[in-house]
Design a protein around this motif. Structure first.
Motif, short mmCIF file in Angstrom:
data_model
loop_
_atom_site.label_atom_id
_atom_site.label_comp_id
_atom_site.label_asym_id
_atom_site.label_seq_id
_atom_site.Cartn_x
_atom_site.Cartn_y
_atom_site.Cartn_z
N LEU A 77 53.24 32.20 100.47
CA LEU A 77 54.43 32.14 99.63
C LEU A 77 54.25 33.02 98.40
N ASN A 78 55.33 33.65 97.97
CA ASN A 78 55.30 34.48 96.77
C ASN A 78 56.45 34.13 95.86
N TRP A 79 56.30 34.45 94.59
CA TRP A 79 57.36 34.08 93.63
C TRP A 79 58.17 35.30 93.17
N ARG A 80 58.08 36.40 93.93
CA ARG A 80 58.90 37.57 93.59
C ARG A 80 59.51 38.14 94.88
N ALA A 81 60.47 37.42 95.42
CA ALA A 81 61.19 37.91 96.60
C ALA A 81 62.18 38.98 96.14
N TRP A 139 58.31 46.37 93.19
CA TRP A 139 57.41 45.43 92.51
C TRP A 139 57.88 45.11 91.09
N TYR A 140 58.84 45.89 90.57
CA TYR A 140 59.44 45.59 89.27
C TYR A 140 60.82 44.93 89.43
N CYS A 141 61.16 44.47 90.60
CA CYS A 141 62.50 43.93 90.87
C CYS A 141 62.98 43.02 89.75
N PHE A 142 64.21 43.27 89.29
CA PHE A 142 64.78 42.51 88.18
C PHE A 142 65.70 41.39 88.64
N ASN A 143 65.77 41.16 89.94
CA ASN A 143 66.72 40.18 90.45
C ASN A 143 66.12 39.44 91.64
N THR A 144 64.92 38.88 91.44
CA THR A 144 64.23 38.22 92.55
C THR A 144 64.93 36.93 92.96
N PHE A 145 64.68 36.53 94.21
CA PHE A 145 65.39 35.41 94.81
C PHE A 145 64.55 34.13 94.83
N ASN A 146 65.22 33.00 94.72
CA ASN A 146 64.65 31.68 95.00
C ASN A 146 65.66 30.92 95.85
N ALA A 147 65.22 29.80 96.41
CA ALA A 147 66.15 28.94 97.15
C ALA A 147 67.24 28.43 96.22
N TYR A 171 52.16 40.08 88.06
CA TYR A 171 51.79 39.68 89.43
C TYR A 171 50.99 40.77 90.11
N GLY A 172 50.18 41.50 89.30
CA GLY A 172 49.41 42.59 89.87
C GLY A 172 50.28 43.73 90.40
N ASP A 173 51.54 43.83 89.88
CA ASP A 173 52.47 44.86 90.37
C ASP A 173 52.45 44.93 91.90
N CYS A 174 52.41 43.75 92.51
CA CYS A 174 52.28 43.70 93.97
C CYS A 174 53.64 43.75 94.65
N LEU A 175 53.62 44.19 95.88
CA LEU A 175 54.74 44.06 96.79
C LEU A 175 54.23 43.20 97.93
N PRO A 176 54.59 41.91 97.98
CA PRO A 176 53.98 41.01 98.95
C PRO A 176 54.00 41.50 100.38
N SER A 177 55.11 42.08 100.81
CA SER A 177 55.21 42.53 102.19
C SER A 177 54.22 43.64 102.50
N ARG A 178 53.82 44.40 101.49
CA ARG A 178 52.84 45.47 101.65
C ARG A 178 51.42 44.97 101.44
N ASP A 179 51.21 44.18 100.38
CA ASP A 179 49.86 43.86 99.93
C ASP A 179 49.23 42.66 100.62
N PHE A 180 50.00 41.60 100.88
CA PHE A 180 49.40 40.39 101.45
C PHE A 180 48.77 40.65 102.82
N PRO A 181 49.49 41.26 103.77
CA PRO A 181 48.85 41.49 105.08
C PRO A 181 47.63 42.39 104.98
N LEU A 182 47.69 43.43 104.13
CA LEU A 182 46.56 44.34 103.96
C LEU A 182 45.34 43.60 103.43
N LEU A 183 45.53 42.78 102.40
CA LEU A 183 44.39 42.08 101.79
C LEU A 183 43.83 41.02 102.72
N VAL A 184 44.68 40.36 103.48
CA VAL A 184 44.18 39.41 104.49
C VAL A 184 43.34 40.16 105.52
#
Length: 361
Positions: free
Chosen positions: A87-91, A105-113, A306-319
């Motif tokens: 789970l990430n907090w910057r969708a 990674w600088y998105c100004f309009n991130t989503f939550n439920a 958030y480490g200027d991360c892009l979850p879709s890019r960074d999470f799978p790579l780091l795993v």
């Protein structure tokens, strides 16, 4: 239909957290219901309990999590039931000015439920960082779910959801550490330790860990630090300069977020070097620096979100790097605990006894 689960709730500022019955609705359009398998105990959760984030009590705490998608709402295609996700907090939205410029990674309009989770009496809960994962189930926006290799242990994977990603990204993404660079990391808790690991992964030749706790310095060495400085015993600026030929480090990462640590970072960098602030300051803190020094020393002063991360890019790579044995994420897990042990974990964290306590379901 609402699902009844147990969750860790902060009812009022400064009060101990408690286990409460939480009602979690089925996902609406664009949302996902996730069965949480593990969730780290992060300083941010403690900041919520202390009223340091907002006063929107009660909070459903927990955000550094991994789990399995239980169900999804209409219009969701990126993840499906059965997927193992972090789970990430910057969708990211994909449409704001940062996303349109290719900097999501600088998105100004991130989503939550949009549908609220509630207490049994119907009181809406504010989920920590839009996640609320100290519960068996949580409802998030589908964009907050990043599918990764399910062979990774959940308690390790979840750490990429916040603190470890913040530190790794501060070195790799924000600081742009490269092969042969010298790096100093000030504050070697979970985030700072991850910054050390990130600098090593990026190929830094000298990695200097600075802290006041010998236990954290020892862990930093395990994560890749070539040198350590206990700032109780030595001037960290002079020590870092001495270890870098008198020049200062190419990149200095402040993982504490206080005026005194930022000044240390500023003056411990080489001319035209980079300072990265990843430690989160509290609202009352103020910084004073001579404007002439800001001009004369050049370089870059950066904040790392958030480490200027892009979850879709960074999470799978780091795993994948972890599964290859190149990124020792397991060293960040000091202990695994139950859902009822979060308050004790806050105390252990405040004493500096752990890098991460992780709730395992």
């Amino acid at each position: 239909m609402a699902h009844e689960v147990r969750g860790v709730v902060s009812i009022a500022k400064g009060e101990p957290v408690r286990l409460e019955t939480v009602l979690v609705p089925d996902p609406g359009p664009g949302e996902a219901l996730v069965r949480v398998q593990a969730c780290g105990v992060c300083h941010t959760d403690l900041h919520y309990r202390e009223g340091g984030i907002s006063d929107d009590f009660p909070f459903l705490l927990g955000h550094e999590a991994s789990g399995v998608v239980e169900s999804v709402g209409d219009g969701v295609s990126a993840v499906a039931p059965g997927d193992f996700v972090i789970l990430n907090w910057r969708a990211v939205c994909g449409n704001c000015r940062a996303c349109r410029r290719g900097r999501p990674w600088y998105c100004f309009n991130t989503f939550n439920a949009s549908r609220p989770m509630t207490l049994a009496d119907g009181t809406p809960l504010s989920p920590a960082l839009g996640i609320g994962a100290f519960a068996e189930l949580t409802l998030v926006h589908a964009g907050q779910c990043t599918k990764v290799d399910p062979s990774v242990r959940p308690e390790v994977a979840g750490l990429l959801g916040c603190g470890v990603m913040a530190g790794l990204g501060a070195a790799i993404n924000t600081g742009a550490v490269g092969r042969g660079d010298s790096v100093a990391v000030i504050g070697c808790g979970g985030v700072g330790g991850a910054a050390v690991a990130g600098a090593r992964l990026a190929g830094a030749s000298r990695i200097i860990a600075v802290d006041v706790d010998e236990r954290k310095l020892a862990t930093a060495r395990e994560l890749g630090a070539t040198d350590t400085v206990n700032s109780r015993d030595a001037d960290p600026i002079e020590a870092i300069r001495a270890l870098t030929g008198g020049h200062g480090a190419d990149v200095v990462i402040d993982a504490v977020g206080r005026p005194e640590t930022y000044r240390t970072a500023f003056y411990a960098r080489d001319l035209a070097g980079t300072v990265v602030l990843v430690g989160v300051p509290t609202p009352e803190l103020q910084l004073e620096l001579p404007l002439l020094d800001l001009f004369a020393r050049g370089g870059a002063l950066k904040s790392s979100w958030y480490g200027d991360c892009l979850p879709s890019r960074d999470f799978p790579l780091l795993v994948d790097l972890h599964l290859q044995g190149r990124l020792p994420l397991e060293r960040f897990v000091s202990e695994t605990i139950g859902l009822g042990d979060v308050e004790a974990a806050f105390a252990a964290m405040s004493r500096g006894d752990v890098l991460r306590s992780v709730v395992v379901f």
